[in-house]
Design an enzyme around this catalytic site. Structure first.
Site, short mmCIF file in Angstrom:
data_model
loop_
_atom_site.label_atom_id
_atom_site.label_comp_id
_atom_site.label_asym_id
_atom_site.label_seq_id
_atom_site.Cartn_x
_atom_site.Cartn_y
_atom_site.Cartn_z
N GLU A 1 0.83 -1.20 0.00
CA GLU A 1 0.00 0.00 0.00
C GLU A 1 0.87 1.26 0.00
OE1 GLU A 1 -2.70 -0.16 3.26
OE2 GLU A 1 -3.88 -1.81 2.41
N HIS B 1 -5.89 10.38 -26.49
CA HIS B 1 -6.00 9.47 -27.63
C HIS B 1 -7.20 9.82 -28.50
CE1 HIS B 1 -5.36 5.88 -29.97
NE2 HIS B 1 -6.58 5.45 -29.71
N LYS C 1 -6.03 1.01 -42.58
CA LYS C 1 -5.61 -0.08 -41.69
C LYS C 1 -6.81 -0.70 -41.04
CE LYS C 1 -4.68 0.94 -37.56
NZ LYS C 1 -4.12 1.55 -36.34
N ARG D 1 -7.55 -3.29 -37.82
CA ARG D 1 -6.94 -3.96 -36.67
C ARG D 1 -7.66 -5.28 -36.43
NH1 ARG D 1 -3.50 -2.15 -32.98
NH2 ARG D 1 -3.79 0.02 -33.62
N ASP E 1 1.46 10.15 -35.15
CA ASP E 1 0.48 9.48 -34.29
C ASP E 1 0.55 10.10 -32.90
OD1 ASP E 1 -1.54 7.71 -33.70
OD2 ASP E 1 -0.43 5.92 -34.25
N ASP F 1 3.13 2.46 -29.18
CA ASP F 1 3.05 1.39 -28.19
C ASP F 1 3.97 0.25 -28.62
OD1 ASP F 1 2.41 -0.34 -26.17
OD2 ASP F 1 0.28 -0.45 -26.62
N ALA G 1 4.59 -0.37 -31.76
CA ALA G 1 5.14 0.10 -33.04
C ALA G 1 4.76 -0.78 -34.22
CB ALA G 1 6.66 0.26 -32.96
N GLY G 2 3.78 -1.65 -34.05
CA GLY G 2 3.33 -2.48 -35.16
C GLY G 2 2.74 -1.67 -36.29
N THR G 3 1.88 -0.72 -35.94
CA THR G 3 1.25 0.13 -36.96
C THR G 3 2.29 0.94 -37.72
OG1 THR G 3 -0.82 0.31 -35.71
CG2 THR G 3 -0.36 2.04 -37.30
#
EC number: 2.7.6.1
Length: 333
Positions: free
Chosen positions: A60, A151, A214, A216, A240, A244, A246-248
């Site tokens: 905690e 986002h 694209k 997903r 962008d 995250d 980096a796939g895109t």
């Protein structure tokens, strides 16, 4: 002229000195990005307020504000990045501590807003976690939120308190202009980012715009299908809000190069950098990967193509303007 208009430093520091004596404007930092908080404090010409933070044996968290903030205008800087749950809970406890210490105004400063991608239901029986986080921050006692590059813009409406929205693009655009790149085309990595890319392109002398279509297939897995626009022989700038896995972006870079792009740059405000992002970004697909310091990037995540720009002055200026009841949105026009 800089993207951020600035009040004269000596005048600001003298005013803040008087204000600090009365505990009117106080700045506190969570543990998620203390270096950014220190930069913000330097811009404002003030110190980070003293705060005791410790963990009990069972995990905690304990927070104690170690000076009087009664009647103060308090700003708590805490990006809710990895470990997102710990950092979010720390922010909530900080807010609660300030509320119980009779702060007049509490502003949660969120350079990165965790759970922002869970902003709507895409399947049955899902939580809208972005709204839940907004409820938690409000319920803890925050009276205002200052966030950067949410986002999706509708997250501002999840709050029943004022939410000021900042953008990291001015520092990235200034940096790109300093490189004097030619034949630029700004590329949105998906249809949902077109408005962001269009605004970015407008600030780069109305550069042309291209869009990657694209779809997903699942979380953190993207399939690039088609390119709308011309990149042949041009310098492509992929834009962008975050990187995250980096796939895109990596698949986008392959597509752009296949379509004749001479160079590919990747730009994003938030460097989330989940695995296997570093391998993808450092594999030669990009001339440069340009991010900001809303999220701290560990040394072992650095690679030769990476450039990290500071948004501390933007955040500091926004804090000052809120305190002075001036416009924040005019910083980004």
């Amino acid at each position: 002229m800089s993207a951020v208009s600035r009040i004269a430093t000596l005048t600001r520091q003298s005013m803040l000195s008087a204000l600090s004596d009365n505990n009117r404007l106080r700045l506190f930092s969570g543990s998620s990005n203390p270096s950014l908080s220190q930069e913000v404090a330097r811009y404002l010409g003030m110190d980070i307020g003293p705060m005791l933070r410790k963990r009990f044996a069972d995990g905690e968290l304990y927070i104690q504000i170690q000076e009087s903030i009664r009647g103060g205008d308090v700003y708590l800087i805490q990006p809710c990045c990895h470990p997102v749950n710990d950092n979010l809970m720390e922010l909530l406890i900080m807010i609660d501590a300030c509320r119980r210490a009779s702060a007049r105004q509490i502003t949660a400063v969120l350079p990165y807003y965790g759970y922002a991608r869970a902003d709507r239901k895409t399947a049955g029986r899902e939580s809208i976690s972005a709204k839940l986080v907004a409820n938690l921050i409000t319920g803890a006692g925050a009276q205002r939120v200052l966030a950067m590059d949410l986002h999706s813009a509708q997250i501002q409406g999840y709050f029943d308190i004022p939410c000021d929205h900042m953008y990291g693009s001015p520092v990235i655009i200034d940096y790109l202009k300093s490189k004097q790149l030619t034949d630029l085309v700004v590329v949105s990595p998906d249809v949902g980012g077109v408005a962001r890319a269009r605004a970015f392109a407008k600030k780069l002398n109305d550069a042309p715009l291209a869009i990657i279509d694209k779809r997903r297939q699942s979380h953190n897995v993207a399939e690039v299908l088609n390119l709308i626009g011309d990149v042949d022989g041009k310098t492509a700038v992929l834009v962008d809000d975050m990187i995250d896995t980096a796939g895109t972006l990596s698949e986008g870079s392959r597509l752009l190069r296949a379509q004749g792009a001479r160079q590919v740059y990747a730009c994003a405000t938030h460097a989330v950098f989940s695995e296997p992002a570093i391998n993808r970004l450092s594999g030669g697909l990009f001339e440069e990967v340009i991010v900001t310091n809303t999220i701290p990037v560990p040394d072992d995540h650095h690679f030769p193509q990476l450039t990290i720009l500071s948004v501390a002055n933007l955040i500091g200026e926004a804090i000052w303007r809120i305190h002075e009841e001036s416009s924040v949105s005019s910083m980004f026009r």
